[in-house]
Design a protein around this motif. Structure first.
Motif, PDB file in Angstrom:
ATOM      1  N   ILE A   1       0.689   4.080  -2.850  1.00 45.06           N
ATOM      2  CA  ILE A   1       0.373   5.489  -2.584  1.00 45.06           C
ATOM      3  C   ILE A   1       1.426   6.379  -3.229  1.00 45.06           C
ATOM      4  O   ILE A   1       1.122   7.342  -3.926  1.00 45.06           O
ATOM      5  CB  ILE A   1       0.281   5.762  -1.068  1.00 45.06           C
ATOM      6  CG1 ILE A   1      -0.984   5.094  -0.516  1.00 45.06           C
ATOM      7  CG2 ILE A   1       0.245   7.259  -0.783  1.00 45.06           C
ATOM      8  CD1 ILE A   1      -1.115   5.161   0.991  1.00 45.06           C
TER       9      ILE A   1
ATOM     10  N   ALA B   1       0.179   8.442  -6.500  1.00 42.92           N
ATOM     11  CA  ALA B   1      -0.178   9.806  -6.116  1.00 42.92           C
ATOM     12  C   ALA B   1      -0.218  10.768  -7.307  1.00 42.92           C
ATOM     13  O   ALA B   1      -1.190  11.523  -7.453  1.00 42.92           O
ATOM     14  CB  ALA B   1       0.766  10.327  -5.031  1.00 42.92           C
TER      15      ALA B   1
ATOM     16  N   ILE C   1       0.836  -1.204   0.000  1.00 41.04           N
ATOM     17  CA  ILE C   1       0.000   0.000   0.000  1.00 41.04           C
ATOM     18  C   ILE C   1       0.871   1.255   0.000  1.00 41.04           C
ATOM     19  O   ILE C   1       0.594   2.207  -0.731  1.00 41.04           O
ATOM     20  CB  ILE C   1      -0.979  -0.014   1.196  1.00 41.04           C
ATOM     21  CG1 ILE C   1      -2.053  -1.082   0.925  1.00 41.04           C
ATOM     22  CG2 ILE C   1      -1.633   1.351   1.386  1.00 41.04           C
ATOM     23  CD1 ILE C   1      -2.974  -1.354   2.077  1.00 41.04           C
ATOM     24  N   ILE C   2       1.952   1.232   0.772  1.00 40.18           N
ATOM     25  CA  ILE C   2       2.849   2.402   0.766  1.00 40.18           C
ATOM     26  C   ILE C   2       3.407   2.636  -0.638  1.00 40.18           C
ATOM     27  O   ILE C   2       3.403   3.755  -1.155  1.00 40.18           O
ATOM     28  CB  ILE C   2       4.005   2.227   1.789  1.00 40.18           C
ATOM     29  CG1 ILE C   2       3.441   2.317   3.210  1.00 40.18           C
ATOM     30  CG2 ILE C   2       5.084   3.278   1.585  1.00 40.18           C
ATOM     31  CD1 ILE C   2       4.458   2.034   4.300  1.00 40.18           C
TER      32      ILE C   2
ATOM     33  N   TYR D   1      -4.196  -4.993  -6.344  1.00 41.22           N
ATOM     34  CA  TYR D   1      -2.845  -4.443  -6.204  1.00 41.22           C
ATOM     35  C   TYR D   1      -2.052  -4.582  -7.504  1.00 41.22           C
ATOM     36  O   TYR D   1      -1.361  -3.677  -7.944  1.00 41.22           O
ATOM     37  CB  TYR D   1      -2.074  -5.159  -5.094  1.00 41.22           C
ATOM     38  CG  TYR D   1      -2.554  -4.883  -3.693  1.00 41.22           C
ATOM     39  CD1 TYR D   1      -3.084  -3.644  -3.354  1.00 41.22           C
ATOM     40  CD2 TYR D   1      -2.455  -5.849  -2.705  1.00 41.22           C
ATOM     41  CE1 TYR D   1      -3.515  -3.391  -2.061  1.00 41.22           C
ATOM     42  CE2 TYR D   1      -2.880  -5.601  -1.413  1.00 41.22           C
ATOM     43  CZ  TYR D   1      -3.412  -4.371  -1.093  1.00 41.22           C
ATOM     44  OH  TYR D   1      -3.818  -4.125   0.185  1.00 41.22           O
TER      45      TYR D   1
ATOM     46  N   LEU E   1      -3.428  10.283  -9.161  1.00 42.79           N
ATOM     47  CA  LEU E   1      -4.596  10.766  -8.433  1.00 42.79           C
ATOM     48  C   LEU E   1      -4.729  12.285  -8.565  1.00 42.79           C
ATOM     49  O   LEU E   1      -5.809  12.818  -8.824  1.00 42.79           O
ATOM     50  CB  LEU E   1      -4.472  10.364  -6.959  1.00 42.79           C
ATOM     51  CG  LEU E   1      -5.685  10.707  -6.104  1.00 42.79           C
ATOM     52  CD1 LEU E   1      -6.855   9.820  -6.492  1.00 42.79           C
ATOM     53  CD2 LEU E   1      -5.358  10.536  -4.621  1.00 42.79           C
TER      54      LEU E   1
END
Lengths: 276, 295
Positions: free
Chosen positions: A20, A24, A16-17, B105, A27
């Motif tokens: 992100i 980013a 997840i890190i 994922y 997004l």
């Protein structure tokens, strides 16, 4: 068991890190594209406005409909031609065990290491020497040429794994060499064909280099070249919403194709590596 | 099998002719022409040109642009291959664990590989932009002074800025190739290791990585080819600058040929690049093949 669960949690957190950090920019681009042009707040305040104004402007400025169809036609035809020509060329390479087939093999894979930008100066000459005009179709010549080495390489690997016996029995049934290839061998190469369509389709769709060299008329621009018109705007914060809307418009066809055929994409990219 | 020679008649070679014609005309022939022009003073337009021997090569080897371009390209390639493979392998090992949401994922990790270099270039120009870009804004947010932050504007950092973008873009493909390799590993080997009390780290180091040899080979070769032919990111994001800080071999060739109309010099530059690329990939392929056989 406890340690294993903790391990899994660690994996989730790690992934997840990474996502992100790596997603980013996407997004922010996505959220900013929904702003009006007059919105001067920092893009990191995501989704603070929802308007399609920037999309309307970008759509017109990049001539979306026309550019989209230019991309679609050139990519579609190029990939289809590559599939036919590369699979055919791979047939003797994968089947014959002679010096001739070995030479062909080396000749084609040597193209894998020559970058297109390097030969482009003399390619331009060759193409104008042949009297071929600069239209939306001209880059296709190079799309096809540059896709051949990888595709021939991939197909010849797959042809080796097609059992010789299936051809032998077809031969005994009186099938000629053409019939044998197109009706028996080629259908068995479907995984390679998927791989060629996906991998070559992605780079051809996204390529701006050959259109930059060979396409002069605005109406003939494919999508990535239409984006070049926004070149100065990335330095200019007041233009970001329109620029990012254009980025989203440019990316959306492939992202949509990926969303619909995720499995094929993953198999296609992986197939090339496993067989190669 | 006595029919083999009849079934496999040499008429099969006819199948290669269409591809061969295109390939020879638009790839091999232009490559040969390149060598020819590198020995002339041709400017790309005038049909009256002369042989000048090795003059172009003399100019090329004494120009600082060449040494800069070679150095930048090598740094670019080495860092792209090392970090691209490490991150891709780590991500693939993580994604290969049987966890919930793995499909999501994986798709998310693959997303960046779908974008055109133009879109990627615009996006990251914003990310890196001094003062108002993504990183600078985040620095302001946490109270850091972002006013000196200008990755692409400084010669010392511009190349690294581009390398990060290249890694970001390539990770998805690298990961998928590693994942495909991991999925071909016989599960009983892993179980045997677990029963013998192997730690997770040893499972990865002693069993998984050696069995991933061919995936590693492919990812390294793909990375080297991509790195040595880098063109689009410097073209879109930095125009090769500041100065020659982000000139790569292909960028320098493009600039000489199309911006400065020094056709024959660009051709000589291409020949030098060609030699560098052949030597590096040749050594690599030989070395990798040897390693794979030994395993």
């Amino acid at each position: 068991m406890k340690a294993k669960n903790r391990g899994k949690l660690g994996i989730h957190v790690g992934i997840i890190i990474w996502l992100i950090i790596s997603l980013a920019p996407l997004l922010i681009v996505f959220s900013t594209s929904f702003r009006t042009v007059s919105n001067a707040t920092s893009p990191i305040q995501i989704f603070n406005e929802f308007s399609l104004e920037s999309y309307k402007l970008a759509f017109g400025r990049m001539n979306f409909t026309e550019s989209f169809f230019n991309s679609l036609i050139t990519t579609g035809i190029s990939v289809a031609v590559v599939v036919v020509l590369a699979s055919m060329a791979a047939y003797p390479i994968g089947r014959m065990k002679t010096k001739g087939s070995k030479f062909l093999h080396i000749l084609f894979i040597s193209g894998l290491v020559i970058p297109a930008q390097m030969v482009v100066i003399t390619v331009v000459q060759t193409i104008s020497g042949l009297g071929i005009p600069n239209t939306r179709f001209t880059p296709m010549i190079m799309f096809i040429t540059c896709s051949l080495p990888f595709s021939v390489f991939l197909y010849s690997g797959f042809i080796k794994s097609v059992p010789f016996e299936v051809e032998e029995s077809a031969y005994l049934d009186g099938a000629g060499i053409g019939k044998r290839f197109f009706q028996i061998v080629f259908p068995l190469l479907a995984p390679a064909t998927v791989s060629v369509i996906i991998t070559q389709g992605i780079w051809i769709w996204n390529d701006f280099f050959f259109p930059l060299i060979f396409v002069s008329r605005r109406a003939h621009h494919p999508l990535p070249l239409a984006m070049l018109g926004f070149m100065g705007d990335s330095q200019n914060p007041t233009q970001w919403s329109v620029l990012f809307a254009a980025c989203v418009l440019c990316a959306i066809p492939l992202v949509a194709a990926f969303a619909l055929m995720q499995k094929k994409f993953v198999e296609g990219v992986a197939a090339g590596s496993v067989k190669g | 099998m006595k029919n083999k020679s009849l079934v496999l008649s040499s008429r099969m070679y006819l199948f290669a002719i269409p591809a061969l014609i295109i390939y020879l005309t638009f790839w091999i022939y232009p490559t040969i022409r390149l060598f020819y022009y590198s020995l002339t003073d041709f400017n790309g337009l005038s049909p009256n040109y002369q042989f000048v021997g090795l003059d172009n090569f003399r100019q090329v080897t004494t120009s600082p642009m060449l040494t800069d371009a070679i150095g930048n390209t090598l740094i670019f390639t080495v860092l792209l291959v090392i970090f691209g493979n490490f991150i891709g392998l780590a991500l693939a090992l993580g994604l290969n664990a049987k966890i919930k949401g793995m499909g999501f994922y994986r798709s998310a990790a693959y997303l960046p590989t779908l974008f055109s270099a133009i879109v990627i270039g615009f996006m990251w120009t914003y990310v890196y932009m001094p003062d108002r870009g993504l990183i600078a804004s985040l620095m302001h947010l946490v109270g850091l002074d972002g006013s000196n932050f200008n990755i692409l504007g400084q010669s010392s950092t511009a190349l690294h800025g581009l390398i990060i973008v290249a890694i970001w873009r390539s990770i998805g493909t690298t990961t998928i190739i590693f994942l495909a390799g991991l999925q071909t590993i016989d599960h009983s080997l892993i179980e045997a290791g677990e029963i013998d009390g192997c730690s997770q780290w040893n499972l990865i180091r002693r069993i998984k990585i050696p069995l991933l040899r061919s995936a590693i080979t492919i990812n390294i070769i793909l990375g080297v080819i991509a790195g040595l032919s880098t063109f689009d990111l410097p073209f879109i994001m930095t125009s090769g600058g500041p100065g020659t800080a982000t000139h790569t071999l292909m960028f320098a060739i493009y600039r000489l040929a199309f911006n400065e109309q020094r056709f024959s010099l660009a051709a000589a530059f291409s020949v030098v690049s060609f030699a560098i690329i052949i030597v590096i990939t040749g050594i690599l392929v030989l070395y990798m093949n040897k390693r794979e056989v030994e395993m």
